[in-house]
Design an enzyme around this catalytic site. Structure first.
Site, short mmCIF file in Angstrom:
data_model
loop_
_atom_site.label_atom_id
_atom_site.label_comp_id
_atom_site.label_asym_id
_atom_site.label_seq_id
_atom_site.Cartn_x
_atom_site.Cartn_y
_atom_site.Cartn_z
CG ASP A 44 -33.53 19.80 -9.21
OD1 ASP A 44 -34.53 20.33 -8.76
OD2 ASP A 44 -32.96 18.74 -8.91
CD GLU A 226 -35.32 14.75 -4.45
OE1 GLU A 226 -35.72 13.95 -5.28
OE2 GLU A 226 -35.70 16.05 -4.51
C1 FRU Z 1 -34.97 17.21 -7.07
C2 FRU Z 1 -34.88 16.32 -8.25
C3 FRU Z 1 -33.58 15.46 -8.07
C4 FRU Z 1 -33.47 15.07 -9.45
C5 FRU Z 1 -34.27 15.86 -10.52
C6 FRU Z 1 -35.02 15.13 -11.40
O1 FRU Z 1 -35.57 18.45 -7.49
O2 FRU Z 1 -35.72 15.39 -7.80
O3 FRU Z 1 -33.19 14.61 -7.16
O4 FRU Z 1 -32.20 14.74 -9.97
O5 FRU Z 1 -35.12 16.90 -9.55
O6 FRU Z 1 -35.43 16.21 -12.24
#
Ligand code: FRU
Length: 504
Positions: A44, A226
């Site tokens: 992300d 998320e």
């Molecule tokens: C989304 C996610 C988020 C988390 C991160 C962990 O892709 O799963 O929810 O904070 O990636 O790397």
């Protein structure tokens, strides 16, 4: 003399490093104008913020391998959101846990008190994910923390009072997105809490009070919620609030995707106009998309150009993943219903090289644009308009027989991207597929903007009402380009522009 030889050696060493560096970023499948880390794993985008003339991108990063691992915040900066310079890692895991996703704000009023000598502090708000607590299955292993920077994002100090928001016992409790809510002069935090969104507010970014929740009975629930975002857009003089909720899995074509709701927000409650999901992007490769903060009236969105279905398996080396192109977001009304639109930011024009234009181009059967694209590297932008009268498709192809087909199916009123024969696809069984998206626009004219990099295509149809982002891994550059329509179409205002690499 020795001194001269010494200087010559030093010069050669610097030049050598630079050349290795430049070559480094020319590997097979390496995106040439989408941000990707030089090496190792990225997911992300985090903490995107515009500050003192610079766009900052932080990102989920594992510096020791090209698979997901203990998360850090990597960092890159840009003057235009197009050419990115990777910077040293901004945040390292600590005794409270890994550094998961979150946001960053410029605390211009120094509400946090971290500012010094008139310097505006940048504040990062992120999830600490504690792997030790996770094993104990307390359900309380994710909580929110902050860090601040007084040197424009170069170095960060974690707040001694972390965490600033404790977990009440919700196993997925993460990805804080913070914005300033001017009418009530407070910060609002939008948090993904398993299958819903919870809103909090704070006067100083350090103490947070729960305001409300949204979504247990709204939208898509094929996976965990998320990376949310909440922001207003003014439409016809009225303020409309947009709530983005990324979801994994459960996307429209497979795995990870972003949905959004439109509604009202009064500093406490978000009231959606409709509980139905709308999709930000119908392709498989735009996840965790959220907006930059501190960009005034412009709303700028960027996502992770991959999908949890196969992100850990894609055949790239020595890195994994890239981001989408930055997109400017707006609203458009179709049949009395509002939709988000997203189009590539105008800054993308800095990449324009040579190209050609066509008017009134009649195509029946297959038209080969390749001779006009002159030594194409497969990096281009194609824009055109046509009346909505028949099926058509655009094929990106190469000498190895790989192809990616982007098209419109009139009977189904759908756009599609077919990457079935796009090159390397065997790393995941669901990868070689055709993805579809509804045409939302009712306009008699179809407009297409297509952005192609070495390993991705982004389709913005009808001024960004239907968007699709797909990655692919061709055996050679997609240097051939065809437009096809069996029943025949007339294309107006076609513009083909080859794009430069930002890696020189
Ligand atoms: C989304 C996610 C988020 C988390 C991160 C962990 O892709 O799963 O929810 O904070 O990636 O790397």
């Amino acid at each position: 003399m020795n001194k001269i030889i010494g200087i010559a050696f030093l010069f050669a060493a610097i030049l050598g490093t630079f050349c290795v560096h430049a070559q480094d970023m020319k590997e097979k499948y390496r995106p040439q104008f989408h941000f990707s880390p030089r090496a190792n794993w990225m997911n992300d985008p985090n903490g995107m913020v515009y500050h003192n003339g610079i766009y900052h991108l932080f990102f989920q990063y594992y510096p020791d391998d090209k698979i997901w691992g203990p998360m850090h915040w990597g960092h890159a900066t840009s003057k235009d959101m197009i050419s990115w310079q990777e910077q040293p890692i901004a945040l390292y895991p600590d005794s409270l846990g890994y550094i998961f996703s979150g946001s960053a704000v410029a605390d211009v009023n120094n509400t946090s008190g971290f500012g010094k000598d008139g310097k505006v502090p940048l504040i990062a708000i992120f999830t600490h994910h504690n792997p030790v607590l996770e094993k104990q299955k307390t359900g309380k292993h994710e909580y929110q923390s902050i860090a601040y920077s007084l040197d424009d994002g170069k170095t960060w100090t974690k707040y001694a009072g972390n965490p600033v928001l404790q977990n009440p016992g919700i196993s997925d409790f993460r990805d804080p997105k913070v914005r300033w809510f001017e009418p009530q002069k407070k910060w609002v935090l939008t948090l993904a809490t398993k299958d819903r969104i919870t809103f909090y507010s704070s006067p100083d970014l350090k103490t947070w009070a729960r305001e409300s929740e949204f979504g247990a009975d709204a939208g898509a629930h094929g996976g965990v919620w998320e990376c949310p975002d909440l922001f207003p857009i003014t439409h016809n003089g009225k303020q409309v609030w947009v709530l983005i909720v990324n979801i994994n899995p459960g996307g429209p074509n497979l795995g990870s995707a972003g949905q959004y709701f439109l509604g009202d927000f009064d500093g406490k409650d978000f009231k959606a106009y409709s509980k139905e999901t709308k999709w930000l992007d119908f392709g498989t490769d735009n996840y965790a998309a959220v907006t930059f903060s501190n960009t005034g009236n412009r709303i700028l969105l960027m996502g992770w150009m991959s999908n949890w279905q196969y992100a850990n398996q894609v055949p790239t080396h020595p890195w994994r993943s890239a981001n989408t192109i930055a997109r400017e977001v707006g609203l458009q009304e179709v049949n009395k219903e509002l939709y988000l639109t997203s189009m590539p930011v105008k800054e993308l024009d800095v990449l324009n090289k040579d190209g050609f234009k066509e008017k009134n181009l009649k195509i029946k059967g297959q038209f080969d644009l390749t001779p006009k694209t002159k030594n194409s590297t497969g990096l281009f932008r194609l824009d055109f308009e046509t009346k909505n009268t028949a099926d058509f498709s655009i094929t990106l192809a190469n000498k190895s027989g790989n192809e990616v087909i982007v098209g419109y199916d009139k009977a189904a009123n759908q756009y599609y991207i077919d990457r079935t024969k796009s090159g390397k696809t065997d790393f995941e069984k669901g990868f070689a597929k055709k993805h579809i998206a509804p045409r939302i626009s009712l306009d008699g004219n179809i407009s297409i903007s297509l952005i192609a990099d070495a390993a991705s295509v982004e389709l913005f149809a009808d001024q960004g009402l239907t968007v699709m982002t797909d990655i692919f891994f061709p055996d050679a550059p997609m240097a051939q380009l065809f437009i096809k329509s069996m029943s025949g179409i007339t294309i107006d205002n076609l513009s083909y522009t080859s794009l430069k690499s930002t890696i020189e």
